[in-house]
Design a protein around this motif. Sequence first.
Motif, PDB file in Angstrom:
ATOM      1  N   SER A   1      66.712 -40.061   1.153  1.00 44.86           N
ATOM      2  CA  SER A   1      65.348 -39.724   1.591  1.00 44.86           C
ATOM      3  C   SER A   1      65.005 -38.294   1.226  1.00 44.86           C
ATOM      4  O   SER A   1      65.877 -37.407   1.240  1.00 44.86           O
ATOM      5  N   ASN A   2      63.705 -38.100   0.982  1.00 51.36           N
ATOM      6  CA  ASN A   2      63.216 -36.738   0.693  1.00 51.36           C
ATOM      7  C   ASN A   2      61.809 -36.570   1.266  1.00 51.36           C
ATOM      8  O   ASN A   2      60.936 -37.405   1.067  1.00 51.36           O
ATOM      9  N   TRP A   3      61.626 -35.487   1.985  1.00 53.14           N
ATOM     10  CA  TRP A   3      60.316 -35.089   2.502  1.00 53.14           C
ATOM     11  C   TRP A   3      59.894 -33.850   1.717  1.00 53.14           C
ATOM     12  O   TRP A   3      60.542 -32.820   1.773  1.00 53.14           O
ATOM     13  N   LYS A   4      58.823 -33.991   0.976  1.00 51.68           N
ATOM     14  CA  LYS A   4      58.341 -32.871   0.165  1.00 51.68           C
ATOM     15  C   LYS A   4      57.049 -32.324   0.770  1.00 51.68           C
ATOM     16  O   LYS A   4      56.071 -33.051   0.970  1.00 51.68           O
ATOM     17  N   THR A   5      57.039 -31.051   1.059  1.00 52.19           N
ATOM     18  CA  THR A   5      55.853 -30.349   1.560  1.00 52.19           C
ATOM     19  C   THR A   5      55.444 -29.318   0.523  1.00 52.19           C
ATOM     20  O   THR A   5      56.258 -28.464   0.143  1.00 52.19           O
ATOM     21  N   GLN A   6      54.199 -29.391   0.077  1.00 55.14           N
ATOM     22  CA  GLN A   6      53.706 -28.465  -0.941  1.00 55.14           C
ATOM     23  C   GLN A   6      52.444 -27.757  -0.448  1.00 55.14           C
ATOM     24  O   GLN A   6      51.536 -28.388   0.099  1.00 55.14           O
ATOM     25  N   LEU A   7      52.394 -26.460  -0.670  1.00 53.73           N
ATOM     26  CA  LEU A   7      51.187 -25.676  -0.457  1.00 53.73           C
ATOM     27  C   LEU A   7      50.721 -25.215  -1.834  1.00 53.73           C
ATOM     28  O   LEU A   7      51.410 -24.431  -2.507  1.00 53.73           O
ATOM     29  N   VAL A   8      49.576 -25.724  -2.280  1.00 54.80           N
ATOM     30  CA  VAL A   8      49.093 -25.475  -3.637  1.00 54.80           C
ATOM     31  C   VAL A   8      47.830 -24.618  -3.576  1.00 54.80           C
ATOM     32  O   VAL A   8      46.860 -24.968  -2.894  1.00 54.80           O
ATOM     33  N   ILE A   9      47.843 -23.491  -4.284  1.00 57.18           N
ATOM     34  CA  ILE A   9      46.683 -22.597  -4.357  1.00 57.18           C
ATOM     35  C   ILE A   9      46.223 -22.556  -5.811  1.00 57.18           C
ATOM     36  O   ILE A   9      46.997 -22.186  -6.704  1.00 57.18           O
ATOM     37  N   THR A  10      44.962 -22.958  -6.035  1.00 59.46           N
ATOM     38  CA  THR A  10      44.402 -22.976  -7.390  1.00 59.46           C
ATOM     39  C   THR A  10      43.247 -21.991  -7.454  1.00 59.46           C
ATOM     40  O   THR A  10      42.288 -22.089  -6.679  1.00 59.46           O
ATOM     41  N   GLN A  11      43.330 -21.047  -8.363  1.00 57.01           N
ATOM     42  CA  GLN A  11      42.259 -20.071  -8.565  1.00 57.01           C
ATOM     43  C   GLN A  11      41.571 -20.357  -9.898  1.00 57.01           C
ATOM     44  O   GLN A  11      42.148 -20.153 -10.964  1.00 57.01           O
ATOM     45  N   PRO A  12      40.307 -20.863  -9.852  1.00 58.67           N
ATOM     46  CA  PRO A  12      39.614 -21.120 -11.122  1.00 58.67           C
ATOM     47  C   PRO A  12      39.230 -19.807 -11.804  1.00 58.67           C
ATOM     48  O   PRO A  12      38.764 -18.869 -11.153  1.00 58.67           O
ATOM     49  N   ILE A  13      39.456 -19.745 -13.104  1.00 64.22           N
ATOM     50  CA  ILE A  13      39.056 -18.586 -13.900  1.00 64.22           C
ATOM     51  C   ILE A  13      37.842 -18.929 -14.753  1.00 64.22           C
ATOM     52  O   ILE A  13      36.794 -18.292 -14.683  1.00 64.22           O
ATOM     53  N   PHE A  14      37.991 -19.957 -15.555  1.00 61.57           N
ATOM     54  CA  PHE A  14      36.875 -20.419 -16.398  1.00 61.57           C
ATOM     55  C   PHE A  14      37.096 -21.875 -16.704  1.00 61.57           C
ATOM     56  O   PHE A  14      38.089 -22.243 -17.348  1.00 61.57           O
ATOM     57  N   ASN A  15      36.190 -22.720 -16.236  1.00 62.79           N
ATOM     58  CA  ASN A  15      36.291 -24.162 -16.455  1.00 62.79           C
ATOM     59  C   ASN A  15      35.087 -24.638 -17.257  1.00 62.79           C
ATOM     60  O   ASN A  15      34.211 -25.329 -16.744  1.00 62.79           O
ATOM     61  N   GLN A  16      35.027 -24.182 -18.497  1.00 70.20           N
ATOM     62  CA  GLN A  16      33.920 -24.554 -19.388  1.00 70.20           C
ATOM     63  C   GLN A  16      32.563 -24.219 -18.757  1.00 70.20           C
ATOM     64  O   GLN A  16      31.574 -24.913 -18.962  1.00 70.20           O
ATOM     65  N   GLY A  17      32.547 -23.151 -17.974  1.00 68.59           N
ATOM     66  CA  GLY A  17      31.300 -22.664 -17.399  1.00 68.59           C
ATOM     67  C   GLY A  17      30.783 -23.446 -16.217  1.00 68.59           C
ATOM     68  O   GLY A  17      29.647 -23.221 -15.772  1.00 68.59           O
ATOM     69  N   ARG A  18      31.570 -24.381 -15.675  1.00 70.16           N
ATOM     70  CA  ARG A  18      31.062 -25.220 -14.595  1.00 70.16           C
ATOM     71  C   ARG A  18      30.681 -24.402 -13.372  1.00 70.16           C
ATOM     72  O   ARG A  18      29.665 -24.676 -12.722  1.00 70.16           O
ATOM     73  N   GLU A  19      31.495 -23.420 -13.013  1.00 67.01           N
ATOM     74  CA  GLU A  19      31.225 -22.643 -11.795  1.00 67.01           C
ATOM     75  C   GLU A  19      29.958 -21.803 -11.927  1.00 67.01           C
ATOM     76  O   GLU A  19      29.067 -21.850 -11.071  1.00 67.01           O
ATOM     77  N   ILE A  20      29.861 -21.033 -13.021  1.00 66.59           N
ATOM     78  CA  ILE A  20      28.701 -20.153 -13.167  1.00 66.59           C
ATOM     79  C   ILE A  20      27.421 -20.954 -13.396  1.00 66.59           C
ATOM     80  O   ILE A  20      26.362 -20.635 -12.843  1.00 66.59           O
ATOM     81  N   ILE A  21      27.511 -22.046 -14.205  1.00 68.66           N
ATOM     82  CA  ILE A  21      26.322 -22.876 -14.420  1.00 68.66           C
ATOM     83  C   ILE A  21      25.924 -23.578 -13.127  1.00 68.66           C
ATOM     84  O   ILE A  21      24.733 -23.685 -12.787  1.00 68.66           O
ATOM     85  N   GLY A  22      26.929 -24.045 -12.377  1.00 62.69           N
ATOM     86  CA  GLY A  22      26.621 -24.695 -11.099  1.00 62.69           C
ATOM     87  C   GLY A  22      25.935 -23.754 -10.141  1.00 62.69           C
ATOM     88  O   GLY A  22      25.000 -24.144  -9.426  1.00 62.69           O
ATOM     89  N   TYR A  23      26.380 -22.489 -10.107  1.00 60.53           N
ATOM     90  CA  TYR A  23      25.749 -21.504  -9.217  1.00 60.53           C
ATOM     91  C   TYR A  23      24.309 -21.226  -9.655  1.00 60.53           C
ATOM     92  O   TYR A  23      23.396 -21.161  -8.824  1.00 60.53           O
ATOM     93  N   ARG A  24      24.108 -21.071 -10.958  1.00 54.94           N
ATOM     94  CA  ARG A  24      22.748 -20.794 -11.432  1.00 54.94           C
ATOM     95  C   ARG A  24      21.821 -21.975 -11.167  1.00 54.94           C
ATOM     96  O   ARG A  24      20.656 -21.797 -10.810  1.00 54.94           O
ATOM     97  N   LYS A  25      22.321 -23.184 -11.329  1.00 53.83           N
ATOM     98  CA  LYS A  25      21.511 -24.360 -11.015  1.00 53.83           C
ATOM     99  C   LYS A  25      21.154 -24.410  -9.533  1.00 53.83           C
ATOM    100  O   LYS A  25      20.030 -24.782  -9.163  1.00 53.83           O
ATOM    101  N   ALA A  26      22.121 -24.051  -8.693  1.00 53.26           N
ATOM    102  CA  ALA A  26      21.857 -24.062  -7.253  1.00 53.26           C
ATOM    103  C   ALA A  26      20.783 -23.041  -6.893  1.00 53.26           C
ATOM    104  O   ALA A  26      19.924 -23.298  -6.040  1.00 53.26           O
ATOM    105  N   MET A  27      20.800 -21.877  -7.547  1.00 52.77           N
ATOM    106  CA  MET A  27      19.777 -20.864  -7.284  1.00 52.77           C
ATOM    107  C   MET A  27      18.400 -21.342  -7.749  1.00 52.77           C
ATOM    108  O   MET A  27      17.393 -21.124  -7.068  1.00 52.77           O
ATOM    109  N   VAL A  28      18.366 -22.004  -8.902  1.00 51.10           N
ATOM    110  CA  VAL A  28      17.085 -22.559  -9.381  1.00 51.10           C
ATOM    111  C   VAL A  28      16.600 -23.648  -8.438  1.00 51.10           C
ATOM    112  O   VAL A  28      15.404 -23.745  -8.124  1.00 51.10           O
ATOM    113  N   ALA A  29      17.534 -24.478  -7.962  1.00 54.60           N
ATOM    114  CA  ALA A  29      17.153 -25.547  -7.026  1.00 54.60           C
ATOM    115  C   ALA A  29      16.602 -24.966  -5.730  1.00 54.60           C
ATOM    116  O   ALA A  29      15.667 -25.529  -5.134  1.00 54.60           O
TER     117      ALA A  29
END
Length: 445
Positions: free
Chosen positions: A106-134
């Motif tokens: 038996s094995n119990w695996k506990t993981q704490l995963v931290i993901t820091q986005p840097i650049f995802n084909q502009g999704r974050e910045i474009i999403g923010y600008r769209k939200a501001m326009v909306a």
Amino acid sequence: MKKGLWLLLWLCFWPGFLKAETLTLSKIYELALSRHPLIRAAEAEVEAARAGVREAKGAFLPQIDLRELYARTDSPPQVFSYKLAQKNFKPEDFLIDRLNHPTDYSNWKTQLVITQPIFNQGREIIGYRKAMVALSQAEDYLQAVRHRVLFEAESAYLRLRLAQERVAVLEEAVRTARENLRVVERRYAAGQALKSDLLEAQVFLSRQEKDLESARHELEVAASALNLALGLPLDTRWEIPEEAIQVPKEIKSLENWLTLARQNRPDLRIIKHRKRLSELDLKEARYRFLPSLNLKGIYEKNSEDPLGGGADGEAYIFLAELNFNLFKGFQDKARLAKARARLLSEKEKLRQYQREVEHQVREAYSRLLTARREVMVTEKAVARAEEGLRIIRKRYEAGLSLLVELQDAETALKRARLLHLEALYGERQAFSRLRYVSGTIGGTP
């Protein structure tokens, strides 16, 4: 005592005994902006758009996930891996028989995963600008709803005032017809008029009373329509004061109104926001050809027993993940072509809507000038009809005119006064329309 209390409450709250509230144009604006359901709905849309901006900002922050996985197996590679992760691998575990035929593990695996986005084909910045326009789009939509509600409320108020004054004109016509009937009755009693004149005077009075009842019905309908425009109960009672609703004598130039419309029309800004969203869609489609970069940190604990009764081991992993978009079945090229076509469509829609706004302003401006001329024409017609009735009445009293001539003069005066009222309120309605299409209703243009 209880019956008296219930009677008092009934008298206080029964609509027929409610005191009518004085209603002015400024009160109309206040009620329309504070009570109308469509405005409250648009305000909720603004709050939703603000939440969308907060959601878009959250895409820039690290994502933290906690994962828990339990496994039990007799697979040789899995057992080997679990013992290593638990730091529980012993020399005897290298024996061939144990490696090939391990016991259930038996094995119990506990993981704490931290993901820091840097650049995802502009999704974050474009999403923010769209939200501001909306958000800007939702705010302009709220302003457009307010303008529409104010215009409809003011129009309903003007129709109510017109209906009220029509009733006053027809009440005066009824009083005049009754006075003429009394004159005919006196002349008939003195042998100076025929019975046919008496009958005709009675029929004429009946026609005036019928017109008055129709006008009173229109007044009730107009009052209900005003309550509907204000978002209030339809049986709300109002007291309409003799408030002067004047149109400024000096009307600004057409070019001035066109400039105001270009600057203030919220629906025009909404079309511009749609074009801006299409521009962001195009930029997002272009960014799909760029790589993605994310940083990830993982803390991991593997244990044989989660309660601490067996072996366990801890470890961490730091990752920098860089992905290149090499080929996705021409999806990205198709998305780019679609974004370009939609942007072109929005540009043409904006150009057409700007022309429509200009047409609306020109039409409203021309209508106001025409209505102003109609006011002057009908005002002169009323003066002529009053003078004509005065002359005919004197001639009839002197026996020099027929009753039908007197009735025709009274009918002409009534018609002239009603036409003048319609012209006056047509001018006020035209000015209201001009302020609406120029985006200045509810304020000082």
